[in-house]
Every structure is written in C-alpha cells, then in structure tokens.
Design an enzyme around this catalytic site. Sequence first.
Site, mmCIF file in Angstrom:
data_model
loop_
_atom_site.group_PDB
_atom_site.id
_atom_site.type_symbol
_atom_site.label_atom_id
_atom_site.label_comp_id
_atom_site.label_asym_id
_atom_site.label_seq_id
_atom_site.Cartn_x
_atom_site.Cartn_y
_atom_site.Cartn_z
ATOM 1 N N GLU A 1 0.837 -1.198 0.000
ATOM 2 C CA GLU A 1 0.000 0.000 0.000
ATOM 3 C C GLU A 1 0.877 1.255 0.000
ATOM 4 O OE1 GLU A 1 -2.214 0.662 3.659
ATOM 5 O OE2 GLU A 1 -3.802 1.648 2.515
ATOM 6 N N ASP B 1 -5.267 3.470 -1.638
ATOM 7 C CA ASP B 1 -6.117 3.996 -0.566
ATOM 8 C C ASP B 1 -6.396 5.468 -0.888
ATOM 9 O OD1 ASP B 1 -6.823 5.365 1.858
ATOM 10 O OD2 ASP B 1 -5.906 3.801 3.085
ATOM 11 N N GLU C 1 -11.960 2.047 5.126
ATOM 12 C CA GLU C 1 -10.989 2.163 6.223
ATOM 13 C C GLU C 1 -10.965 3.640 6.611
ATOM 14 O OE1 GLU C 1 -6.482 0.666 6.857
ATOM 15 O OE2 GLU C 1 -6.723 2.405 5.547
HETATM 16 C C1 LER Z 1 -3.426 1.109 6.409
HETATM 17 O O1 LER Z 1 -4.227 0.523 5.428
HETATM 18 C C2 LER Z 1 -3.204 2.543 6.116
HETATM 19 O O2 LER Z 1 -3.838 3.119 5.278
HETATM 20 C C3 LER Z 1 -2.150 3.273 6.859
HETATM 21 O O3 LER Z 1 -2.529 4.622 7.064
HETATM 22 C C4 LER Z 1 -1.696 2.596 8.120
HETATM 23 O O4 LER Z 1 -0.780 3.370 8.784
HETATM 24 MN MN MN Z 2 -5.247 1.993 3.949
#
Ligand code: LER
Ligand code: MN
Length: 272
Positions: free
Chosen positions: A156, A189, A250
């Site tokens: 990620e 993300d 999330e």
């Molecule tokens: C975890 O998926 C994420 O987005 C991070 O900000 C974790 O530190």
């Molecule tokens: Mn994330």
Amino acid sequence: MKLSIVLSTQPAQFQAATFKGDLDANLARIAGLGYDGVELAIRDPKLIDLDGLDRLVRKHNLVVPAIGTGQAWGEEGLSFTDPDPAIRRAAIERIKSHVPVAARFKAERLAVIIIGLVRGIVKPGMDHAQAMAWLTDALRECSDAARPQGIRLVLEPINRYETTLINNAAQGLELIERVGADNFGLLLDTFHMNIEEPNIEDSIRQAGDRIFHFHVADSNRWHPGAGHLDFKSILRALFATGYVGFVSGEFMPVPDAATGAQKAIEYLRAKT
Ligand code: LER
Ligand code: MN
C-alpha cells in the site's frame, strides 16, 4: 460493487480501523448494514482462534477479501527495513505466518495480505537504497511463500507523514517491476492518494490490473461523503480498469463506527 470494512481483531492504536473489539457484535453490525465482506486487521495470527473467527465470519455470511498486518509495526515495531537483521527476519516470518490465515478465508480467489507499515518507515540516517534492497528481497520471499496457496500480497503506498518508503502509485509500480512476482500488486487507498497523487483517476488508470485491493476514506479520513473526494469519478476509473475486488472502507469511526459505516454504504451505493 462489493463492499467491505476494516475490523481489528485485537486492540490497536491505528485510528482508521473503523471497527474494533467485540467480534460477534461487530460482525453482526457490519453484515446488518449490508456489507458483503470484512477486512480483518490481525497483528499476529498466533493471537487469534482461527476456527472460531472463521465460524463467526461464516455465521454472518461475510467474505474476508483482505488481511491487514500493519499492527505488527504499530504495536511491535516489526519491519522489513529495520537495521536489525533479527527484526527484519521476524517481520518476514510474521507475514509468512499470515498465509495459512489468508488461505483459510480465501473466497472468490480474493484474500490478499496487506503490506502496509510493516515495510518500515526508513528512519533518519538510514540508507534509502539499502532499505529498498531489503524491501525487495523481503517481498520476493513472502510472495514466493504465498504463491503455492494462491494468495496475493499487496503493498500500500502510504503518505509522506507516515513513511518515506513508497508514497505513491508510481513508486509502487516501480517496486512491482523490481520484485517481479506475479502475485504481488498494489493496494490503493483514497486517503493517501489524495495527499500524494498528482491526479487520483490517472494513477488508478496507470496501476490498472496491478490493483489487487482498494481502500476508501474521504479527504479527512472520515467516511466517504464526509469530505471533498469525487467518489463517482474515482470508482468509475477503478472499475474501468477491470477491477473485480472489494472496495474496503478504512476510515475513522466518526461520529461512531456504526454511523460512519452506514453513511459510507449509503453514499457509495448511490455513486455506482
Ligand atoms: C493502512 O491501510 C493505512 O492506510 C495506513 O494509514 C496505516 O498506517
Ligand atoms: Mn489503507
């Protein structure tokens, strides 16, 4: 669109693990709100009762599309790029220990293991090239361990305030080339993308079929709809790549987890 949301199986400091604590009650809430899946944040597979967790997830008819591992960094300081070789080895073994867990939950060939901050943050004074070499070797070893079980790994890209190592999709794609494993891809993300990407939709198009998992939070890391991201356009770009995975919430539990999760699902369903 298949929607999931993050649930931490252990207490965690990470603020955007939307749900934490009582598993049965939270899984019931998540399923009751209409989510198709639950993304499980698991610090250490040794700490969970896998049979019991599997039973609970099945009881609520949920799919587990992804397993988050970042708490191994957040709570224990394990990382692929720590100067101490024993810590690097422990981080690799910890990630490998998630393979049987992911295999247990593998549904629709979707269970991915997430490499978030367990990659490390590259502390001041550390050699970045050395960190990239350690990271590449660790990812190769973990991808090789996951492949026979049909499990995929995702890195990620995380914003600059949390790590100096792989902040955006372009850096993630370069790393994918370097690692050279067919079961290694990206988790994008929207919260991090809003900080780091020149254009969110263009980066999604560039990452294309290397997007194996997708996190959604709005610009303020509250539920989608609470900030200024254009989710209609972002999701259109995502699905135009041929993405068939889950869109996983999330975000911070604002005003509380259940209300945020409800607002998110209503908002996202209206956008597609
Ligand atoms: C975890 O998926 C994420 O987005 C991070 O900000 C974790 O530190
Ligand atoms: Mn994330």
